[in-house]
Design a protein around this motif. Structure first.
Motif, mmCIF file in Angstrom:
data_model
loop_
_atom_site.group_PDB
_atom_site.id
_atom_site.type_symbol
_atom_site.label_atom_id
_atom_site.label_comp_id
_atom_site.label_asym_id
_atom_site.label_seq_id
_atom_site.Cartn_x
_atom_site.Cartn_y
_atom_site.Cartn_z
ATOM 1 N N SER A 1 0.824 -1.226 0.000
ATOM 2 C CA SER A 1 0.000 0.000 0.000
ATOM 3 C C SER A 1 0.855 1.272 0.000
ATOM 4 C CB SER A 1 -0.932 0.012 1.218
ATOM 5 O OG SER A 1 -1.809 -1.096 1.185
ATOM 6 N N PRO A 2 1.646 1.485 -1.041
ATOM 7 C CA PRO A 2 2.481 2.693 -1.108
ATOM 8 C C PRO A 2 1.641 3.933 -1.375
ATOM 9 C CG PRO A 2 2.549 1.566 -3.200
ATOM 10 C CD PRO A 2 1.761 0.671 -2.265
ATOM 11 N N ASP A 3 2.247 5.087 -1.156
ATOM 12 C CA ASP A 3 1.582 6.344 -1.506
ATOM 13 C C ASP A 3 1.749 6.645 -2.991
ATOM 14 O OD1 ASP A 3 0.834 7.080 1.221
ATOM 15 O OD2 ASP A 3 2.996 7.361 1.531
ATOM 16 N N LEU A 4 2.881 6.198 -3.547
ATOM 17 C CA LEU A 4 3.194 6.533 -4.933
ATOM 18 C C LEU A 4 4.078 5.461 -5.561
ATOM 19 C CD1 LEU A 4 4.023 9.898 -6.495
ATOM 20 C CD2 LEU A 4 5.821 8.175 -6.611
ATOM 21 N N ILE A 5 3.863 5.229 -6.850
ATOM 22 C CA ILE A 5 4.760 4.364 -7.627
ATOM 23 C C ILE A 5 5.428 5.218 -8.693
ATOM 24 C CG2 ILE A 5 4.961 2.387 -9.177
ATOM 25 C CD1 ILE A 5 2.591 1.134 -7.815
ATOM 26 N N LEU A 6 6.742 5.206 -8.707
ATOM 27 C CA LEU A 6 7.514 5.892 -9.734
ATOM 28 C C LEU A 6 7.695 4.887 -10.864
ATOM 29 C CD1 LEU A 6 8.886 8.651 -10.184
ATOM 30 C CD2 LEU A 6 10.986 7.656 -9.269
ATOM 31 N N MET A 7 6.991 5.087 -11.972
ATOM 32 C CA MET A 7 6.809 4.049 -12.986
ATOM 33 C C MET A 7 7.472 4.383 -14.317
ATOM 34 S SD MET A 7 4.765 1.122 -13.245
ATOM 35 C CE MET A 7 3.183 1.394 -12.408
ATOM 36 N N ASP A 8 8.313 3.477 -14.795
ATOM 37 C CA ASP A 8 8.863 3.587 -16.143
ATOM 38 C C ASP A 8 7.791 3.111 -17.128
ATOM 39 O OD1 ASP A 8 10.629 3.990 -18.222
ATOM 40 O OD2 ASP A 8 11.743 2.136 -17.892
ATOM 41 N N ILE A 9 7.930 3.453 -18.395
ATOM 42 C CA ILE A 9 6.962 2.999 -19.394
ATOM 43 C C ILE A 9 7.415 1.695 -20.038
ATOM 44 C CG2 ILE A 9 5.997 3.478 -21.676
ATOM 45 C CD1 ILE A 9 5.631 6.324 -20.940
ATOM 46 N N ARG A 10 8.585 1.681 -20.643
ATOM 47 C CA ARG A 10 9.065 0.508 -21.365
ATOM 48 C C ARG A 10 9.659 -0.508 -20.382
ATOM 49 N NH1 ARG A 10 10.398 1.670 -26.815
ATOM 50 N NH2 ARG A 10 8.576 2.677 -27.762
ATOM 51 N N MET A 11 8.898 -1.563 -20.115
ATOM 52 C CA MET A 11 9.364 -2.643 -19.244
ATOM 53 C C MET A 11 8.845 -3.967 -19.777
ATOM 54 S SD MET A 11 8.906 -1.111 -15.354
ATOM 55 C CE MET A 11 7.165 -0.666 -15.590
ATOM 56 N N PRO A 12 9.556 -5.076 -19.513
ATOM 57 C CA PRO A 12 9.081 -6.384 -19.967
ATOM 58 C C PRO A 12 7.892 -6.864 -19.130
ATOM 59 C CG PRO A 12 11.031 -6.633 -18.616
ATOM 60 C CD PRO A 12 10.849 -5.156 -18.810
ATOM 61 N N VAL A 13 7.270 -7.951 -19.578
ATOM 62 C CA VAL A 13 6.142 -8.599 -18.901
ATOM 63 C C VAL A 13 4.891 -7.719 -18.950
ATOM 64 C CG1 VAL A 13 5.274 -9.715 -16.808
ATOM 65 C CG2 VAL A 13 7.734 -9.824 -17.359
ATOM 66 N N MET A 14 4.961 -6.545 -18.322
ATOM 67 C CA MET A 14 3.868 -5.574 -18.361
ATOM 68 C C MET A 14 4.457 -4.177 -18.342
ATOM 69 S SD MET A 14 0.716 -4.875 -15.672
ATOM 70 C CE MET A 14 -0.148 -6.409 -16.044
ATOM 71 N N LEU B 1 -3.816 -0.400 -11.999
ATOM 72 C CA LEU B 1 -3.825 0.178 -10.651
ATOM 73 C C LEU B 1 -5.001 1.123 -10.462
ATOM 74 C CD1 LEU B 1 -0.004 0.865 -10.307
ATOM 75 C CD2 LEU B 1 -1.330 -0.623 -8.784
ATOM 76 N N MET B 2 -5.254 1.963 -11.458
ATOM 77 C CA MET B 2 -6.337 2.941 -11.338
ATOM 78 C C MET B 2 -7.716 2.280 -11.307
ATOM 79 S SD MET B 2 -4.896 5.817 -10.989
ATOM 80 C CE MET B 2 -3.265 5.295 -10.447
ATOM 81 N N ALA B 3 -7.798 1.044 -11.788
ATOM 82 C CA ALA B 3 -9.074 0.328 -11.775
ATOM 83 C C ALA B 3 -9.425 -0.175 -10.379
ATOM 84 C CB ALA B 3 -9.028 -0.839 -12.754
ATOM 85 N N GLN B 4 -8.452 -0.164 -9.477
ATOM 86 C CA GLN B 4 -8.689 -0.624 -8.120
ATOM 87 C C GLN B 4 -9.330 0.491 -7.293
ATOM 88 O OE1 GLN B 4 -4.938 -2.052 -6.607
ATOM 89 N NE2 GLN B 4 -4.604 -3.430 -8.325
ATOM 90 N N THR B 5 -10.140 0.099 -6.332
ATOM 91 C CA THR B 5 -10.827 1.082 -5.486
ATOM 92 C C THR B 5 -9.832 1.942 -4.723
ATOM 93 O OG1 THR B 5 -12.683 -0.433 -5.223
ATOM 94 C CG2 THR B 5 -12.521 1.395 -3.656
ATOM 95 N N LEU B 6 -8.863 1.313 -4.093
ATOM 96 C CA LEU B 6 -7.794 2.019 -3.383
ATOM 97 C C LEU B 6 -6.501 1.814 -4.158
ATOM 98 C CD1 LEU B 6 -8.633 1.044 0.314
ATOM 99 C CD2 LEU B 6 -9.183 3.176 -0.878
ATOM 100 N N HIS B 7 -5.889 2.895 -4.542
ATOM 101 C CA HIS B 7 -4.674 2.769 -5.353
ATOM 102 C C HIS B 7 -3.706 3.898 -5.036
ATOM 103 C CE1 HIS B 7 -6.019 6.146 -7.816
ATOM 104 N NE2 HIS B 7 -7.202 5.579 -7.885
ATOM 105 N N PRO B 8 -2.418 3.675 -5.268
ATOM 106 C CA PRO B 8 -1.438 4.748 -5.067
ATOM 107 C C PRO B 8 -1.458 5.702 -6.243
ATOM 108 C CG PRO B 8 -0.350 2.804 -5.939
ATOM 109 C CD PRO B 8 -1.784 2.408 -5.698
ATOM 110 N N GLU B 9 -0.872 6.868 -6.061
ATOM 111 C CA GLU B 9 -0.637 7.752 -7.196
ATOM 112 C C GLU B 9 0.475 7.136 -8.047
ATOM 113 O OE1 GLU B 9 -2.431 10.216 -7.917
ATOM 114 O OE2 GLU B 9 -3.387 10.835 -6.057
ATOM 115 N N VAL B 10 0.452 7.410 -9.337
ATOM 116 C CA VAL B 10 1.497 6.920 -10.234
ATOM 117 C C VAL B 10 2.159 8.116 -10.912
ATOM 118 C CG1 VAL B 10 2.023 5.599 -12.314
ATOM 119 C CG2 VAL B 10 0.381 4.701 -10.656
ATOM 120 N N LEU B 11 3.466 8.197 -10.786
ATOM 121 C CA LEU B 11 4.246 9.236 -11.461
ATOM 122 C C LEU B 11 5.112 8.548 -12.505
ATOM 123 C CD1 LEU B 11 5.272 12.153 -11.759
ATOM 124 C CD2 LEU B 11 6.924 11.680 -9.940
#
Length: 222
Positions: A48-61, A70-80
């Motif tokens: 349950s983090p406050d934020l995920i620092l997310m790259d775009i190009r990654m394998p698997v997903m 993540l945004m489809a979940q009722t409770l979710h962290p912010e994504v930067l």
């Protein structure tokens, strides 16, 4: 309280560098690292983090798919989003997926730390080059971006703000200019709590979930 952050990037050196950089800030706590979007989602469920620092190009997903999940979940962290790609297509897809902001990897360290703090508080955060990319785009073609139709089904008629009251329009316009809740409250001579209440109604009426999505909707009607 510290901002609890997960770093999601497929390059271990990048993750290590970001951990050292962000971890040096007194109010940022790196709680985990992920090598792809799927790992980031699983870690988010566990920690349950406050934020995920997310790259775009990654394998698997990739980061865009992970953000949508993540945004489809009722409770979710912010994504930067933190990426090397600053094209308008990527920026729009990321923001329409629900990301709180879009930052490039050449961003100065102090600006990155500021962006993490702002995004964790729900404030939209865009690199100057990302802003230039969006402003330079022909807005009439914006709906042609892959995945744009999944943007929470936001109305794209002549005036998508038609459901809003006059006061709600004023607040939506202020948010689109990048104003915080406190700044909007001062400008309109109301309390911050009142601004938050209006924003909740605005989000519901326009079927958006973040300030960034609201700002895009306001700007696209101009």
């Amino acid at each position: 309280m510290s901002i609890r952050v997960i770093i999601a990037d497929d390059e271990s050196l990048m993750r290590s560098g970001l951990r050292l950089l962000l971890g040096a800030a007194d109010d940022i706590d790196i709680i985990a690292e992920a090598a792809n979007g799927a790992e980031a989602i699983e870690l988010a469920r566990e920690l349950s983090p406050d934020l995920i620092l997310m790259d775009i190009r990654m394998p698997v997903m990739d980061g865009l798919e992970a953000t949508r999940a993540l945004m489809a979940q009722t409770l979710h962290p912010e994504v930067l989003i933190l990426t090397a790609f600053g094209t308008d297509e990527f920026v729009l897809q990321a923001l329409r997926s629900g990301a709180a902001g879009y930052i490039l990897k050449d961003t100065p360290p102090e600006d990155l730390i500021h962006a993490v703090r702002a995004a964790a508080n729900g404030t939209r955060t865009l690199s100057p080059s990302a802003v230039e990319s969006l402003l330079g785009r022909d807005t009439t073609s914006a709906t042609g971006v892959a995945g744009a139709s999944n943007w929470n089904s936001v109305p794209i008629g002549p005036d998508p703000l038609e459901p809003l009251t006059t006061r709600e329009r004023e607040i939506a316009e202020a948010v689109a200019q990048g104003m915080t809740n406190a700044q909007v409250a001062r400008a309109l001579f109301v309390s911050t709590a009142t601004v938050k209440t209006h924003l909740a109604r605005i989000f519901y009426k326009l079927d958006v979930s973040t300030r960034v999505q609201l700002a895009l909707l306001v700007n696209e009607r101009r």
